[in-house]
Design a protein around this motif. Structure first.
Motif, PDB file in Angstrom:
ATOM      1  N   PRO A   1      -5.296 -14.651   7.181  1.00 59.80           N
ATOM      2  CA  PRO A   1      -4.940 -14.692   8.609  1.00 59.80           C
ATOM      3  C   PRO A   1      -5.935 -15.530   9.404  1.00 59.80           C
ATOM      4  O   PRO A   1      -7.031 -15.846   8.925  1.00 59.80           O
ATOM      5  CB  PRO A   1      -4.986 -13.220   9.020  1.00 59.80           C
ATOM      6  N   GLU A   2      -5.514 -15.882  10.591  1.00 58.84           N
ATOM      7  CA  GLU A   2      -6.354 -16.593  11.574  1.00 58.84           C
ATOM      8  C   GLU A   2      -7.775 -16.017  11.592  1.00 58.84           C
ATOM      9  O   GLU A   2      -7.939 -14.791  11.717  1.00 58.84           O
ATOM     10  CB  GLU A   2      -5.689 -16.402  12.949  1.00 58.84           C
ATOM     11  N   GLY A   3      -8.767 -16.879  11.498  1.00 58.07           N
ATOM     12  CA  GLY A   3     -10.153 -16.424  11.589  1.00 58.07           C
ATOM     13  C   GLY A   3     -10.739 -15.978  10.260  1.00 58.07           C
ATOM     14  O   GLY A   3     -11.917 -15.608  10.188  1.00 58.07           O
ATOM     15  N   PHE A   4      -9.943 -16.015   9.205  1.00 59.85           N
ATOM     16  CA  PHE A   4     -10.429 -15.625   7.877  1.00 59.85           C
ATOM     17  C   PHE A   4     -11.706 -16.402   7.552  1.00 59.85           C
ATOM     18  O   PHE A   4     -11.771 -17.610   7.728  1.00 59.85           O
ATOM     19  CB  PHE A   4      -9.346 -15.928   6.832  1.00 59.85           C
ATOM     20  N   ALA A   5     -12.741 -15.699   7.065  1.00 63.06           N
ATOM     21  CA  ALA A   5     -14.041 -16.358   6.919  1.00 63.06           C
ATOM     22  C   ALA A   5     -14.790 -15.895   5.669  1.00 63.06           C
ATOM     23  O   ALA A   5     -16.007 -15.989   5.607  1.00 63.06           O
ATOM     24  CB  ALA A   5     -14.894 -16.091   8.160  1.00 63.06           C
ATOM     25  N   LEU A   6     -14.070 -15.397   4.673  1.00 68.19           N
ATOM     26  CA  LEU A   6     -14.710 -14.776   3.516  1.00 68.19           C
ATOM     27  C   LEU A   6     -14.747 -15.696   2.302  1.00 68.19           C
ATOM     28  O   LEU A   6     -13.796 -16.425   2.036  1.00 68.19           O
ATOM     29  CB  LEU A   6     -13.913 -13.520   3.132  1.00 68.19           C
ATOM     30  N   LYS A   7     -15.844 -15.650   1.559  1.00 67.26           N
ATOM     31  CA  LYS A   7     -15.893 -16.308   0.246  1.00 67.26           C
ATOM     32  C   LYS A   7     -16.603 -15.386  -0.735  1.00 67.26           C
ATOM     33  O   LYS A   7     -17.697 -14.911  -0.464  1.00 67.26           O
ATOM     34  CB  LYS A   7     -16.621 -17.644   0.330  1.00 67.26           C
ATOM     35  N   VAL A   8     -15.950 -15.140  -1.864  1.00 64.90           N
ATOM     36  CA  VAL A   8     -16.550 -14.333  -2.927  1.00 64.90           C
ATOM     37  C   VAL A   8     -16.928 -15.289  -4.060  1.00 64.90           C
ATOM     38  O   VAL A   8     -16.090 -16.049  -4.541  1.00 64.90           O
ATOM     39  CB  VAL A   8     -15.566 -13.263  -3.438  1.00 64.90           C
ATOM     40  N   GLN A   9     -18.196 -15.262  -4.438  1.00 63.26           N
ATOM     41  CA  GLN A   9     -18.684 -16.144  -5.494  1.00 63.26           C
ATOM     42  C   GLN A   9     -19.206 -15.321  -6.653  1.00 63.26           C
ATOM     43  O   GLN A   9     -19.988 -14.401  -6.459  1.00 63.26           O
ATOM     44  CB  GLN A   9     -19.825 -17.015  -4.972  1.00 63.26           C
ATOM     45  N   VAL A  10     -18.793 -15.701  -7.860  1.00 57.89           N
ATOM     46  CA  VAL A  10     -19.307 -15.066  -9.071  1.00 57.89           C
ATOM     47  C   VAL A  10     -20.063 -16.137  -9.850  1.00 57.89           C
ATOM     48  O   VAL A  10     -19.498 -17.186 -10.166  1.00 57.89           O
ATOM     49  CB  VAL A  10     -18.158 -14.503  -9.924  1.00 57.89           C
TER      50      VAL A  10
ATOM     51  N   LYS B   1      -9.458  -9.605  -3.032  1.00 58.73           N
ATOM     52  CA  LYS B   1      -8.532  -9.113  -2.006  1.00 58.73           C
ATOM     53  C   LYS B   1      -7.369  -8.349  -2.645  1.00 58.73           C
ATOM     54  O   LYS B   1      -7.025  -7.244  -2.215  1.00 58.73           O
ATOM     55  CB  LYS B   1      -7.979 -10.285  -1.186  1.00 58.73           C
TER      56      LYS B   1
ATOM     57  N   ARG C   1       0.827  -1.219   0.000  1.00 58.40           N
ATOM     58  CA  ARG C   1       0.000   0.000   0.000  1.00 58.40           C
ATOM     59  C   ARG C   1       0.852   1.257   0.000  1.00 58.40           C
ATOM     60  O   ARG C   1       0.546   2.233  -0.682  1.00 58.40           O
ATOM     61  CB  ARG C   1      -0.900   0.028   1.254  1.00 58.40           C
TER      62      ARG C   1
ATOM     63  N   ASN D   1      -8.279  -4.958  -3.844  1.00 55.18           N
ATOM     64  CA  ASN D   1      -8.422  -3.988  -2.757  1.00 55.18           C
ATOM     65  C   ASN D   1      -7.076  -3.621  -2.145  1.00 55.18           C
ATOM     66  O   ASN D   1      -6.908  -2.516  -1.630  1.00 55.18           O
ATOM     67  CB  ASN D   1      -9.368  -4.521  -1.686  1.00 55.18           C
ATOM     68  N   GLN D   2      -6.132  -4.549  -2.176  1.00 56.81           N
ATOM     69  CA  GLN D   2      -4.805  -4.242  -1.628  1.00 56.81           C
ATOM     70  C   GLN D   2      -4.037  -3.309  -2.573  1.00 56.81           C
ATOM     71  O   GLN D   2      -3.414  -2.347  -2.142  1.00 56.81           O
ATOM     72  CB  GLN D   2      -4.010  -5.531  -1.408  1.00 56.81           C
TER      73      GLN D   2
ATOM     74  N   LEU E   1     -18.398  -5.941  -8.089  1.00 55.17           N
ATOM     75  CA  LEU E   1     -17.902  -5.517  -6.777  1.00 55.17           C
ATOM     76  C   LEU E   1     -17.416  -4.063  -6.814  1.00 55.17           C
ATOM     77  O   LEU E   1     -16.871  -3.569  -5.832  1.00 55.17           O
ATOM     78  CB  LEU E   1     -16.790  -6.475  -6.316  1.00 55.17           C
TER      79      LEU E   1
END
Lengths: 290, 290
Positions: A108-117, A142, A19, A145-146, A172
């Motif tokens: 990272p730990e706890g990552f819980a995202l899923k992007v579906q197209v 991701k 960034r 966005n980074q 998105l």
């Protein structure tokens, strides 16, 4: 676009350092291009970097072998990792920044995202690699966005992926223009792929048939042959030439929807995925109506 | 943060006009805050705008009744729409920009995206509104990319949503700090909600019980009561006071994971969702160990 001399390649491995570098460019009013890769770079990837350089002042290439797009039993562990050579090739191509994050930094730990197209992801690759495009869409969302690039370049070699990414970027609201890069081929027409290194000498000799069969298929459609007939012929040739055939199909080039019966009446794309031993090869060609 | 005089409220309804406005602020070095809403603004929403103003130079509030987070049969059609009053309230609160896109602008033809957040979205609301958080995560991911704010404010009234959004922003690398806004209540403790207008006079009188029951529940936990015992007691009171109970539960305040048996040993949150006639009310309180 830039008149500045070529800068040496900088390498970063965290989103924060990435960034910082991109921010500085943006503050200077520079246009930023992005080429995401899984490394094991070949001339196909480099052609994407060169394409990005023609559109932008600064180019970021990422190298990340994304675990989320491999299913258990696929070649995640075997996938070639050649970061030093990759960095040298990117520097030689005048790429400005190499971003090579760790899996821990991306997930990272706890990552819980899923992007579906949906849409263009339906069928073809998804019939054989059902988790593939979820993994691709999640990591690319991701990375977009980074990096926050102005443009991103994706190879037509992964044609279905290109359409999925285009849909993703639009849906998105990434504000990223997706630029397609043409397939780069060996002298005999085999599409360059990081997986070609898996091929034995005998398999390499047979691999050439994929582009021959698909090119014939595309030419038949352009001559006005019936889609189903031409497809059946291509499929029979592929079944004969390879150890397995996942698909050989013609689809609408814009949406990947199935084509109506008869000769093609819109821009089409013929796509194939076949096996040589344990190696899976994909390729595709455009077929435009007369 | 800004010493500039308060500017009049500007209203835009397309992502392009929004981007243009926010870009100009960003170029001027201003810090941008964002308060997404579904309109029907009450003092709870306005407190979020005021909180954003304390952190930022410019504040964008969106008003969008998001069809994707309502299931068929829920109150999408009935949901109160009061855009003119909303704009007046935002102007009075010194909000700088109102963004009120159409459904067509947010979900154009061919839209095929779904953003899913696991982790804190599991259970509670999801058991009763299974599509809710997918709809919320998808629209908020889009809004974050459209606005690109430095911070975004979400009310603790929707506590599970707040944790889902925090996970979303981290996992999708939005680079947005999520700031929680405390619940705003009527004199008798009823949490402000756009859905309170659905309540009949009799229902409104009974509605006060929700915050009373949850506050007692939280106080019992803070006194060291056993979680299961206190929860059973609160649930029995809710079953007695309302026409239906979706859930009344204590969870880990950080992750919404279930709590171990016995007295609480970490910051907890008690959450409830109940029915009065056709109206669904939710509320929650913190419960911290002694």
């Amino acid at each position: 676009m830039s008149d500045l001399p070529h800068l040496p390649l900088t390498a970063v491995d965290t989103p924060a350092d990435l960034r910082k570098a991109v921010m500085a460019w943006r503050r200077a009013g520079l246009k930023v291009g992005f080429v995401p890769t899984m490394g094991a770079l070949h001339d196909g990837h480099i052609s994407l970097v060169e394409l990005a350089l023609r559109h932008c002042d600064r180019v970021v290439a990422s190298v990340f072998v994304n675990p989320a797009q491999f299913a258990p039993g696929e070649d995640f562990d075997a996938y070639p990792r050649t970061l030093e050579t990759d960095a040298a090739k990117l520097a030689e191509a005048h790429c400005h920044l190499l971003y090579a994050p760790t899996a821990r930094a991306m997930y990272p730990e706890g990552f819980a995202l899923k992007v579906q197209v949906g849409g263009p992801s339906e069928g073809l690759e998804t019939d054989f690699r059902p988790h593939f495009f979820d993994g691709v869409a999640t990591v690319v969302a991701k990375l977009f966005n980074q990096v926050r690039p102005d443009i991103a370049v994706f190879g037509e070699k992964d044609y279905q992926q290109l359409l999925v990414i285009r849909r993703l970027a639009a849906d998105l609201d990434h504000g990223v223009a997706i630029i397609p890069g043409p397939v780069v081929r060996e002298d005999d027409g085999l599409a360059l792929s990081s997986r070609n290194v898996y091929l034995s000498q005998d398999e390499r000799a047979r691999a050439v048939r994929l582009n021959e069969i698909l090119k014939d298929f595309a030419q038949a459609l352009e001559r006005g042959d019936d889609v189903a007939t031409a497809q059946a012929r291509a499929l029979a040739k592929a079944a004969n030439g390879f150890d397995g055939v996942d698909y050989v199909e013609a689809r609408c080039a814009e949406t990947l929807a199935e084509l109506p019966a008869g000769p093609i009446d819109r821009p089409a794309r013929v796509l194939g995925a076949v096996w040589l031993g344990k190696t899976r090869l994909i390729d595709n060609f455009a077929a435009d109506p007369a």
